[in-house]
Design a protein around this motif. Structure first.
Motif, PDB file in Angstrom:
ATOM      1  N   ALA A   1       4.319   9.161   0.288  1.00  0.00           N
ATOM      2  CA  ALA A   1       3.706  10.237  -0.492  1.00  0.00           C
ATOM      3  C   ALA A   1       4.674  11.393  -0.683  1.00  0.00           C
ATOM      4  O   ALA A   1       4.787  11.960  -1.782  1.00  0.00           O
ATOM      5  CB  ALA A   1       2.432  10.717   0.198  1.00  0.00           C
ATOM      6  N   ALA A   2       5.369  11.763   0.388  1.00  0.00           N
ATOM      7  CA  ALA A   2       6.320  12.874   0.300  1.00  0.00           C
ATOM      8  C   ALA A   2       7.463  12.538  -0.653  1.00  0.00           C
ATOM      9  O   ALA A   2       7.871  13.370  -1.477  1.00  0.00           O
ATOM     10  CB  ALA A   2       6.860  13.200   1.689  1.00  0.00           C
ATOM     11  N   ALA A   3       7.987  11.317  -0.562  1.00  0.00           N
ATOM     12  CA  ALA A   3       9.096  10.918  -1.437  1.00  0.00           C
ATOM     13  C   ALA A   3       8.657  10.901  -2.901  1.00  0.00           C
ATOM     14  O   ALA A   3       9.386  11.355  -3.788  1.00  0.00           O
ATOM     15  CB  ALA A   3       9.624   9.552  -1.019  1.00  0.00           C
TER      16      ALA A   3
ATOM     17  N   LYS B   1      -5.364  10.570   0.853  1.00  0.00           N
ATOM     18  CA  LYS B   1      -4.595   9.428   0.348  1.00  0.00           C
ATOM     19  C   LYS B   1      -4.144   8.530   1.498  1.00  0.00           C
ATOM     20  O   LYS B   1      -4.225   7.293   1.412  1.00  0.00           O
ATOM     21  CB  LYS B   1      -3.380   9.917  -0.442  1.00  0.00           C
ATOM     22  CG  LYS B   1      -3.715  10.493  -1.806  1.00  0.00           C
ATOM     23  CD  LYS B   1      -2.462  10.879  -2.550  1.00  0.00           C
ATOM     24  CE  LYS B   1      -2.796  11.375  -3.944  1.00  0.00           C
ATOM     25  NZ  LYS B   1      -3.401  10.313  -4.779  1.00  0.00           N
ATOM     26  N   ILE B   2      -3.675   9.143   2.567  1.00  0.00           N
ATOM     27  CA  ILE B   2      -3.216   8.361   3.716  1.00  0.00           C
ATOM     28  C   ILE B   2      -4.375   7.609   4.351  1.00  0.00           C
ATOM     29  O   ILE B   2      -4.273   6.415   4.658  1.00  0.00           O
ATOM     30  CB  ILE B   2      -2.528   9.281   4.751  1.00  0.00           C
ATOM     31  CG1 ILE B   2      -1.221   9.834   4.175  1.00  0.00           C
ATOM     32  CG2 ILE B   2      -2.251   8.526   6.041  1.00  0.00           C
ATOM     33  CD1 ILE B   2      -0.527  10.838   5.068  1.00  0.00           C
TER      34      ILE B   2
ATOM     35  N   ILE C   1       6.904  18.846   2.524  1.00  0.00           N
ATOM     36  CA  ILE C   1       7.565  18.377   1.297  1.00  0.00           C
ATOM     37  C   ILE C   1       6.529  18.170   0.191  1.00  0.00           C
ATOM     38  O   ILE C   1       6.722  18.607  -0.950  1.00  0.00           O
ATOM     39  CB  ILE C   1       8.323  17.060   1.575  1.00  0.00           C
ATOM     40  CG1 ILE C   1       9.456  17.302   2.582  1.00  0.00           C
ATOM     41  CG2 ILE C   1       8.873  16.462   0.279  1.00  0.00           C
ATOM     42  CD1 ILE C   1      10.127  16.020   3.045  1.00  0.00           C
ATOM     43  N   TYR C   2       5.451  17.521   0.527  1.00  0.00           N
ATOM     44  CA  TYR C   2       4.393  17.220  -0.445  1.00  0.00           C
ATOM     45  C   TYR C   2       3.814  18.501  -1.033  1.00  0.00           C
ATOM     46  O   TYR C   2       3.639  18.618  -2.251  1.00  0.00           O
ATOM     47  CB  TYR C   2       3.308  16.405   0.265  1.00  0.00           C
ATOM     48  CG  TYR C   2       2.174  15.939  -0.605  1.00  0.00           C
ATOM     49  CD1 TYR C   2       2.291  14.804  -1.393  1.00  0.00           C
ATOM     50  CD2 TYR C   2       0.960  16.622  -0.615  1.00  0.00           C
ATOM     51  CE1 TYR C   2       1.235  14.360  -2.180  1.00  0.00           C
ATOM     52  CE2 TYR C   2      -0.097  16.190  -1.399  1.00  0.00           C
ATOM     53  CZ  TYR C   2       0.048  15.060  -2.176  1.00  0.00           C
ATOM     54  OH  TYR C   2      -1.002  14.639  -2.947  1.00  0.00           O
ATOM     55  N   ARG C   3       3.528  19.468  -0.182  1.00  0.00           N
ATOM     56  CA  ARG C   3       2.916  20.721  -0.649  1.00  0.00           C
ATOM     57  C   ARG C   3       3.860  21.498  -1.554  1.00  0.00           C
ATOM     58  O   ARG C   3       3.452  22.047  -2.588  1.00  0.00           O
ATOM     59  CB  ARG C   3       2.530  21.577   0.564  1.00  0.00           C
ATOM     60  CG  ARG C   3       1.845  22.892   0.210  1.00  0.00           C
ATOM     61  CD  ARG C   3       1.482  23.694   1.450  1.00  0.00           C
ATOM     62  NE  ARG C   3       2.669  24.149   2.172  1.00  0.00           N
ATOM     63  CZ  ARG C   3       3.058  23.697   3.341  1.00  0.00           C
ATOM     64  NH1 ARG C   3       2.373  22.714   3.921  1.00  0.00           N
ATOM     65  NH2 ARG C   3       4.132  24.162   3.945  1.00  0.00           N
ATOM     66  N   ASN C   4       5.123  21.547  -1.200  1.00  0.00           N
ATOM     67  CA  ASN C   4       6.077  22.352  -1.960  1.00  0.00           C
ATOM     68  C   ASN C   4       6.530  21.695  -3.266  1.00  0.00           C
ATOM     69  O   ASN C   4       6.952  22.384  -4.197  1.00  0.00           O
ATOM     70  CB  ASN C   4       7.313  22.647  -1.100  1.00  0.00           C
ATOM     71  CG  ASN C   4       7.000  23.576   0.059  1.00  0.00           C
ATOM     72  OD1 ASN C   4       5.999  24.308   0.039  1.00  0.00           O
ATOM     73  ND2 ASN C   4       7.841  23.555   1.083  1.00  0.00           N
TER      74      ASN C   4
ATOM     75  N   PHE D   1       0.816  -1.215   0.000  1.00  0.00           N
ATOM     76  CA  PHE D   1       0.000   0.000   0.000  1.00  0.00           C
ATOM     77  C   PHE D   1       0.853   1.270   0.000  1.00  0.00           C
ATOM     78  O   PHE D   1       0.414   2.311  -0.487  1.00  0.00           O
ATOM     79  CB  PHE D   1      -0.951  -0.020   1.190  1.00  0.00           C
ATOM     80  CG  PHE D   1      -2.006  -1.077   1.067  1.00  0.00           C
ATOM     81  CD1 PHE D   1      -3.112  -0.886   0.257  1.00  0.00           C
ATOM     82  CD2 PHE D   1      -1.879  -2.283   1.733  1.00  0.00           C
ATOM     83  CE1 PHE D   1      -4.081  -1.870   0.123  1.00  0.00           C
ATOM     84  CE2 PHE D   1      -2.840  -3.274   1.606  1.00  0.00           C
ATOM     85  CZ  PHE D   1      -3.944  -3.064   0.803  1.00  0.00           C
ATOM     86  N   GLY D   2       2.076   1.188   0.513  1.00  0.00           N
ATOM     87  CA  GLY D   2       2.981   2.329   0.397  1.00  0.00           C
ATOM     88  C   GLY D   2       3.341   2.581  -1.049  1.00  0.00           C
ATOM     89  O   GLY D   2       3.367   3.726  -1.518  1.00  0.00           O
ATOM     90  N   GLY D   3       3.604   1.496  -1.781  1.00  0.00           N
ATOM     91  CA  GLY D   3       3.885   1.634  -3.204  1.00  0.00           C
ATOM     92  C   GLY D   3       2.695   2.163  -3.980  1.00  0.00           C
ATOM     93  O   GLY D   3       2.846   2.921  -4.945  1.00  0.00           O
ATOM     94  N   THR D   4       1.480   1.783  -3.551  1.00  0.00           N
ATOM     95  CA  THR D   4       0.272   2.287  -4.202  1.00  0.00           C
ATOM     96  C   THR D   4       0.156   3.801  -4.050  1.00  0.00           C
ATOM     97  O   THR D   4      -0.174   4.516  -5.002  1.00  0.00           O
ATOM     98  CB  THR D   4      -0.973   1.618  -3.593  1.00  0.00           C
ATOM     99  OG1 THR D   4      -0.904   0.209  -3.810  1.00  0.00           O
ATOM    100  CG2 THR D   4      -2.240   2.155  -4.231  1.00  0.00           C
ATOM    101  N   ILE D   5       0.429   4.296  -2.849  1.00  0.00           N
ATOM    102  CA  ILE D   5       0.383   5.743  -2.618  1.00  0.00           C
ATOM    103  C   ILE D   5       1.407   6.456  -3.494  1.00  0.00           C
ATOM    104  O   ILE D   5       1.106   7.476  -4.128  1.00  0.00           O
ATOM    105  CB  ILE D   5       0.650   6.052  -1.130  1.00  0.00           C
ATOM    106  CG1 ILE D   5      -0.499   5.538  -0.274  1.00  0.00           C
ATOM    107  CG2 ILE D   5       0.835   7.548  -0.907  1.00  0.00           C
ATOM    108  CD1 ILE D   5      -0.280   5.710   1.209  1.00  0.00           C
ATOM    109  N   ALA D   6       2.622   5.921  -3.535  1.00  0.00           N
ATOM    110  CA  ALA D   6       3.681   6.562  -4.319  1.00  0.00           C
ATOM    111  C   ALA D   6       3.309   6.620  -5.797  1.00  0.00           C
ATOM    112  O   ALA D   6       3.465   7.663  -6.451  1.00  0.00           O
ATOM    113  CB  ALA D   6       4.990   5.801  -4.129  1.00  0.00           C
TER     114      ALA D   6
END
Length: 381
Positions: free
Chosen positions: A269-271, A211-212, A358-361, A178-183
């Motif tokens: 998500a941030a990465a 998303k989380i 990080i996500y926002r920027n 599920f982490g990979g799905t988010i990415a």
């Protein structure tokens, strides 16, 4: 999803569409994530196969552990000791008149061994067999010293390893899946420019939270289903003692997993927001994937090392594996899970704040990969 957000029912007396509140917006994003995943045949098939595999593994493993082979023994008249064989579990006694008859039965495979008289032996008898004597028969007729156990309730090494493997594997599979799905979802929205439409309707923090929440619910549901399959398997095979021992550890695992996955989901998500192409996803989320893999390998190779497992139970990225294992082994005091959970919650809050920045920027920046330094310091409205 944008049209859904814009068509929210207006308040009484209003003429136009109303803006959804924070909770509604988060749920709309979460619902979109859940529906997209559930409609995927690959996800449904893989989940179904995983559940079947877990159920089969538990049932087969339980059946094999309860399966006991029977040793057939030919016995000549060898005194009172021979009578004791009738009370030895999994030993079938077959009376024979003499040694020759016993040897004949051994040679043709009718019996596994024989017990005959032997006046030259202090016990008064001896065992004869073809190429090796059955261990359970030798043990039953041996004179054993008295044994005193200093730790009689210690968990057997095999059970300890299986518990460690179960917790580690469940955490590893669910977190990476599920982490990979988010990415991939984040990068897909950037690559197709859908994110620009979404951000014109809802803030970036709402999109990230949705998303989380959506993927956390899916991961939680999968963990519950796997746990249910394991419970069914242990019930079918009659492993009630093991099932009872796993009750509290499984409950704590779910609690730690839910919070720990939120932490990891924010990092995934941030990465992923740092890149704009699917080809670059694996490299950018590799450090986060390592955080998921390390607890798995540690608990596999060091599950019998109390110091390593104790440290794991307090580190946020591995607490979901280390602490339930220690609870199962009865090595954790009552306050330790609470302290570990407090550390995990505090760490999750800090990680979410940093990941949200990080996500926002980085979300609207396409083209070349955004460096972590830029994402942390660039300010965007």
């Amino acid at each position: 999803m944008t049209s859904t957000l814009q068509s929210t029912t207006s308040p009484a007396g209003g003429n136009g569409p109303s803006t959804p509140n924070l909770g509604q917006s988060v749920w709309l994003v979460a619902e979109r994530e859940i529906i997209a995943r559930v409609r995927s045949k690959a996800f449904l098939i893989s989940t179904g196969l995983m559940l079947v595999a877990v159920l089969a593994a538990v049932i087969i493993g339980g059946a094999l552990s309860q399966r006991q082979s029977t040793t057939t023994v030919a016995v000549a008249a060898v005194g009172p000791a021979a009578a004791e064989l009738a009370h030895v579990p999994n030993v079938t006694v077959k009376s024979v008149p003499d040694r020759d008859a016993a040897e004949k039965l051994i040679n043709d495979g009718t019996v596994d061994a024989a017990v005959i008289s032997d006046s030259g032996n202090p016990t008064g008898f001896k065992i004869i067999a073809d190429d090796s004597a059955p261990d359970n028969l030798v043990a039953a007729l041996s004179i054993s010293p008295s044994v005193e156990l200093l730790n009689p309730n210690a968990t057997p090494p095999g059970v300890r390893y299986l518990a460690a493997l179960g917790f580690g594997l469940l955490f590893f599979i669910s977190a990476t899946t599920f982490g990979g799905t988010i990415a991939q979802s984040v990068v897909e929205e950037k690559q197709t420019r859908i994110v620009e439409i979404l951000l014109s309707t809802i803030p970036a923090r709402v999109l990230l939270t949705g998303k989380i929440v959506g993927n956390s619910l899916l991961a939680f549901g999968q963990v519950v289903l796997i746990g249910a399959c394991a419970v069914i398997g242990m019930t079918v095979t009659g492993n009630n003692e093991l099932l009872s021992a796993l009750g509290a550890p499984l409950a704590w695992f779910v609690v730690f997993f839910v919070i720990g996955f939120v932490l990891l989901a924010a990092l995934f998500a941030a990465a992923a927001s740092l890149v704009s192409r699917q080809e670059d996803v694996q490299s950018t989320v590799a450090p986060v994937t390592m955080l998921v893999m390390i607890p798995y390998f540690l608990v596999i190779f060091f599950n019998n090392n109390d110091l390593v497992v104790t440290i794991m139970s307090y580190v946020p990225f591995s607490a979901a594996v280390g602490m339930p294992l220690r609870i199962f082994l009865s090595e954790a005091a009552w306050w330790e899970p609470l302290l570990s959970l407090l550390i995990l919650v505090a760490s999750t809050v800090v990680v979410i704040l940093v990941a949200a920045r990080i996500y926002r920027n980085a979300l609207l920046r396409t083209g070349s990969r955004v460096s972590l330094r830029e994402a942390l310091h660039t300010s965007r409205s």
